[in-house]
Design a protein around this motif. Structure first.
Motif, short mmCIF file in Angstrom:
data_model
loop_
_atom_site.label_atom_id
_atom_site.label_comp_id
_atom_site.label_asym_id
_atom_site.label_seq_id
_atom_site.Cartn_x
_atom_site.Cartn_y
_atom_site.Cartn_z
N LEU A 274 -5.95 -1.40 9.14
CA LEU A 274 -5.88 0.04 8.88
C LEU A 274 -4.66 0.68 9.54
CD1 LEU A 274 -9.43 1.65 9.09
CD2 LEU A 274 -7.76 1.89 7.27
N GLN A 275 -4.38 0.27 10.76
CA GLN A 275 -3.19 0.80 11.46
C GLN A 275 -1.94 0.59 10.63
OE1 GLN A 275 -4.40 -0.09 16.11
NE2 GLN A 275 -2.84 -1.28 15.15
N ASP A 276 -1.78 -0.63 10.10
CA ASP A 276 -0.61 -0.93 9.29
C ASP A 276 -0.63 -0.13 7.99
OD1 ASP A 276 0.30 -2.74 11.17
OD2 ASP A 276 -0.58 -4.48 10.17
N ALA A 277 -1.81 0.02 7.41
CA ALA A 277 -1.92 0.68 6.11
C ALA A 277 -1.67 2.18 6.19
CB ALA A 277 -3.31 0.42 5.51
N LEU A 278 -1.97 2.81 7.32
CA LEU A 278 -1.81 4.26 7.45
C LEU A 278 -0.35 4.68 7.37
CD1 LEU A 278 -4.50 5.03 10.18
CD2 LEU A 278 -4.50 5.83 7.80
N GLY A 279 0.54 3.85 7.90
CA GLY A 279 1.97 4.16 7.83
C GLY A 279 2.36 5.39 8.63
N ASP A 280 3.52 5.96 8.28
CA ASP A 280 4.05 7.09 9.05
C ASP A 280 4.04 8.40 8.27
OD1 ASP A 280 6.05 6.71 7.20
OD2 ASP A 280 7.55 5.99 8.64
N GLY A 281 3.56 8.36 7.03
CA GLY A 281 3.46 9.59 6.26
C GLY A 281 4.71 10.00 5.51
N GLU A 282 5.80 9.27 5.71
CA GLU A 282 7.05 9.59 5.01
C GLU A 282 7.04 8.93 3.64
OE1 GLU A 282 11.81 8.52 5.23
OE2 GLU A 282 10.60 8.40 7.06
N LYS A 283 7.17 9.75 2.58
CA LYS A 283 7.17 9.20 1.23
C LYS A 283 8.52 8.59 0.92
CE LYS A 283 6.00 8.21 -2.94
NZ LYS A 283 5.30 6.93 -3.12
N ARG A 284 8.53 7.30 0.58
CA ARG A 284 9.76 6.60 0.26
C ARG A 284 9.42 5.40 -0.61
NH1 ARG A 284 8.28 5.77 5.44
NH2 ARG A 284 8.09 3.64 6.27
N VAL A 285 10.41 4.83 -1.25
CA VAL A 285 10.22 3.61 -2.05
C VAL A 285 10.12 2.43 -1.10
CG1 VAL A 285 11.19 2.12 -3.82
CG2 VAL A 285 11.46 4.61 -4.00
N MET A 286 9.03 1.70 -1.21
CA MET A 286 8.80 0.56 -0.33
C MET A 286 9.52 -0.68 -0.85
SD MET A 286 7.08 1.50 2.26
CE MET A 286 6.01 2.81 2.85
N PRO A 287 9.87 -1.61 0.06
CA PRO A 287 10.60 -2.81 -0.37
C PRO A 287 9.92 -3.56 -1.50
CG PRO A 287 10.63 -2.65 2.02
CD PRO A 287 9.72 -1.56 1.53
#
Length: 301
Positions: A274-287
């Motif tokens: 879950l920690q990894d999945a929550l992310g930082d909230g910044e919308k961007r195109v993921m690799p």
């Protein structure tokens, strides 16, 4: 610890507990609450430490009492059926209480296995007892939120504190915070129903406490499954405390609302996912989206 009023909310800051930083953006601080689930047996306590270490917890927590002080007078002489025979409630409290020799063993064992330990002291002499072991923090049980003498003894240690808030009103928590201050304070949202039914979890209180006091807020759970604790993490809980046991069928008041070894391992695993999945909230195109984007998107921006 410095004091603040509940209406003056500072920016939330992390709290250092020994080698671990507790707060937003840090790994969720997972506490395996042994409590009195050791049933007065140091070997069981060591096995539960092993369980917590194997699962990936950062800490284990006990309870420390001076029974003649912490046991309500109207309960002391009540007869209780126990695995050790019939005895008064006060005698039972002494039977499951660890003293200097046992905690010395626990201290050495936890350190050798690389895990923090601390306890909930239920009276001022127990605070002094725990201080002799140099514990990194003290946990304030929900039942002690209104014990102002105990809170002052804890504040006087200058240690970081973990405050559970079950069975308490905001006004009672305000009074506790006036004594403890907010520097070095971590709160745990809790509902002191054993076991906890989902309709009493009230997890949105995590945000209420964080906004009111400006401190890191976690969750202390007494439910039988994992879902509510995981939802607490998704809602921003920075710490999770759960009772642990070798077997929920063991004799004792807290075993039924505790996690067995497999359940604890699964909980810690899922918290880290879950920690990894929550992310930082910044919308961007993921690799991982680049290849599908080049294959599927017909019109470029």
């Amino acid at each position: 610890m410095t004091s603040t009023t509940a209406t003056t909310v500072p920016a939330e800051r992390s709290v250092q507990i020994g080698d671990h930083e507790v707060g937003t953006g840090q790994p969720v601080y997972v506490i395996g609450e042994i409590g009195i689930n050791h049933n007065g047996d140091v070997d069981i306590a060591k096995q539960l430490i092993d369980v917590a270490v194997a699962a990936g917890c950062q800490a284990v927590k006990f309870q420390k009492r001076t029974p003649e002080i912490s046991t309500p007078k109207d309960q002391r002489d009540k007869i209780r059926q126990t695995p050790w025979g019939e005895m008064t409630y006060l005698e039972y409290k002494y039977r499951v209480e660890f003293e200097q020799d046992q905690y010395t063993e626990i201290d050495q064992y936890a350190k050798a296995n690389g895990i923090q330990w601390f306890a909930s002291p239920w009276d001022a002499p127990s605070v002094a007892f725990l201080e002799e072991f140099g514990v990194p923090t003290h946990k304030i049980a929900s039942a002690s939120v209104t014990d102002l003498e105990l809170l002052q003894a804890l504040a006087d240690t200058g240690k970081p504190m973990i405050l559970s808030t079950g069975m308490s009103t905001l006004e009672q928590i305000d009074t506790a915070v006036e004594i403890l201050g907010t520097d070095g304070l971590v709160m745990l949202h809790a509902t002191s129903t054993y076991p906890l039914p989902p309709e009493e979890a009230n997890l949105r209180t995590i945000a209420t406490l964080r906004e009111r006091y400006g401190v890191p807020v976690g969750y202390s759970g007494h439910e039988t499954g994992l879902q509510i604790s995981l939802a607490a993490v998704a809602l921003g809980a920075v710490a999770v405390e759960r009772h642990i046991t070798l077997d929920r069928a063991m004799w004792g008041s807290d075993h039924a609302a505790s996690l067995e070894p497999k359940g604890l391992t699964n909980l810690v695993r899922d918290i880290r996912i879950l920690q990894d999945a929550l992310g930082d909230g910044e919308k961007r195109v993921m690799p991982g989206e680049l290849a599908p984007m080049s294959r599927l998107r017909r019109v470029d921006a």
